[in-house]
Design a protein around this motif. Structure first.
Motif, PDB file in Angstrom:
ATOM      1  N   ASP A   1       0.815  -1.221   0.000  1.00 42.59           N
ATOM      2  CA  ASP A   1       0.000   0.000   0.000  1.00 42.59           C
ATOM      3  C   ASP A   1       0.844   1.265   0.000  1.00 42.59           C
ATOM      4  O   ASP A   1       0.537   2.224  -0.702  1.00 42.59           O
TER       5      ASP A   1
ATOM      6  N   GLU B   1      -8.826   1.875   7.904  1.00 46.21           N
ATOM      7  CA  GLU B   1      -9.121   0.939   6.820  1.00 46.21           C
ATOM      8  C   GLU B   1      -9.250  -0.482   7.367  1.00 46.21           C
ATOM      9  O   GLU B   1      -8.507  -1.383   6.973  1.00 46.21           O
TER      10      GLU B   1
ATOM     11  N   LYS C   1      -9.695  -3.455   4.820  1.00 46.34           N
ATOM     12  CA  LYS C   1      -8.477  -3.748   4.065  1.00 46.34           C
ATOM     13  C   LYS C   1      -7.449  -4.443   4.950  1.00 46.34           C
ATOM     14  O   LYS C   1      -6.747  -5.368   4.509  1.00 46.34           O
TER      15      LYS C   1
END
Length: 326
Positions: free
Chosen positions: A132, A270, A273
């Motif tokens: 990421d 998040e 995720k």
């Protein structure tokens, strides 16, 4: 049950094992018999009140546990007694722990409790960092600093799963051998006087695409300067002590990025995720693509020695306390 706690954070010697009532799972919670608890450098710092936020007392160290579900609270449908699980809590140095069922994850059949107790934080940190934040691509080169520690050794393994080439940096022959065992393609002594020249030689006179840096110590600026054009330097932690600075012209000259990695906030902002990353990582374990190493294992009664050892930076992989046999 027994747990380890202190009312005074000034010294590890202040921690004592005490008897407290067994906890009971509330609605939406499960009760876990703790098999193992992972201990990292951050846990040891926190135990002394030296991390970013000083914990309230009484403080029970440990935040990453593995074990077996032994009780189910009202409304829990996805877990059952006997499930082998991992979770993050506050207070892992205890024989029993309660946790929200939504934060508890089953582990693969081939993964033992010691492996599991040191898995979630380090490996999710690494996958979040490399994928990421670092946008790591197959065929790129990653320079891993502090490569023999818990998060560093995880970085080697995950980078290889993502198709990267790994240059590992470690401070002793034993640690460099361990990094090679974890899958590093090349190793460098962190004290090498020709550090940058060695990196250039291993990168065809260019440089790594990504630096994974949980230390941010004396090699911080040399590693950044070694990046190839468009490189990314991932700031993962500060195990090296004083926080270093970087002159603002260097990112401009290198066309490079200095990128922060905070897995705690990743989980907050998040969460879906983060859970997807964990499931992929556990899937790689089940497939045999990842084999998490087990660091030095201490018995429950050796909690003080375990905290001192985690603080020392001498460990290979993540330090583990075996709380009970499950």
């Amino acid at each position: 049950m027994k747990r380890v706690e202190t009312h005074d954070l000034d010294s590890i010697s202040n921690y004592k094992m005490v008897d407290v009532p067994d906890p009971a799972p509330g609605a939406g919670e499960v009760l876990i018999k703790v098999a193992s608890c992972g201990i990292g450098y951050v846990d040891a710092l926190e135990s002394l009140g030296k991390y970013q936020v000083r914990p309230p007392v009484p403080h029970v160290p440990g935040q990453e546990i593995s074990g077996e579900v032994v009780g189910i609270g009202e409304g829990v449908a996805d877990l059952q007694v006997g499930d082998r699980v991992i979770t993050q809590i506050h207070g892992g140095f205890a024989e029993l722990a309660t946790a929200s069922a939504t934060k508890v994850t089953r582990i693969p059949a081939g993964m033992d409790f010691a492996q599991a107790a040191g898995f979630k934080i380090n490996y999710v940190t690494v996958l979040h960092a490399l994928r990421d934040r670092g946008n790591l691509q197959p065929g790129e080169t990653v320079l891993v600093i502090g490569a023999a520690g818990g998060v560093g050794s995880a970085a080697i393994q995950v980078a290889k799963c993502l198709g990267a080439r790994v240059i590992a940096v470690a401070s002793s022959a034993e640690k460099r051998a361990f990094a090679t065992q974890m899958g590093a393609d090349h190793v460098i002594d962190s004290a090498a006087e020709n550090f940058r020249e060695l990196i250039k030689e291993l990168c065809d006179q260019k440089g790594p695409n990504v630096v994974f840096d949980p230390v941010c110590g004396p090699l911080f600026e040399p590693a950044f300067r070694s990046l190839t054009w468009g490189g990314r330097h991932l700031v993962v932690g500060f195990a090296g002590g004083p926080i270093p600075a970087l002159r603002a012209n260097l990112p401009l000259l290198k066309g490079a990025s200095l990128v922060g990695v905070d897995v705690r906030q990743f989980g907050i902002f998040e969460p879906d995720k983060s859970e997807q990353h964990l499931q992929q990582l556990l899937g790689w374990v089940a497939q045999g693509k990842l084999k998490p190493p087990i660091g030095k294992v201490f018995g429950f009664g050796e909690y003080a020695q375990a905290l001192e050892y985690a603080l020392s930076g001498k460990g290979l992989g993540k330090t583990i306390i075996q709380v009970s046999a499950v």
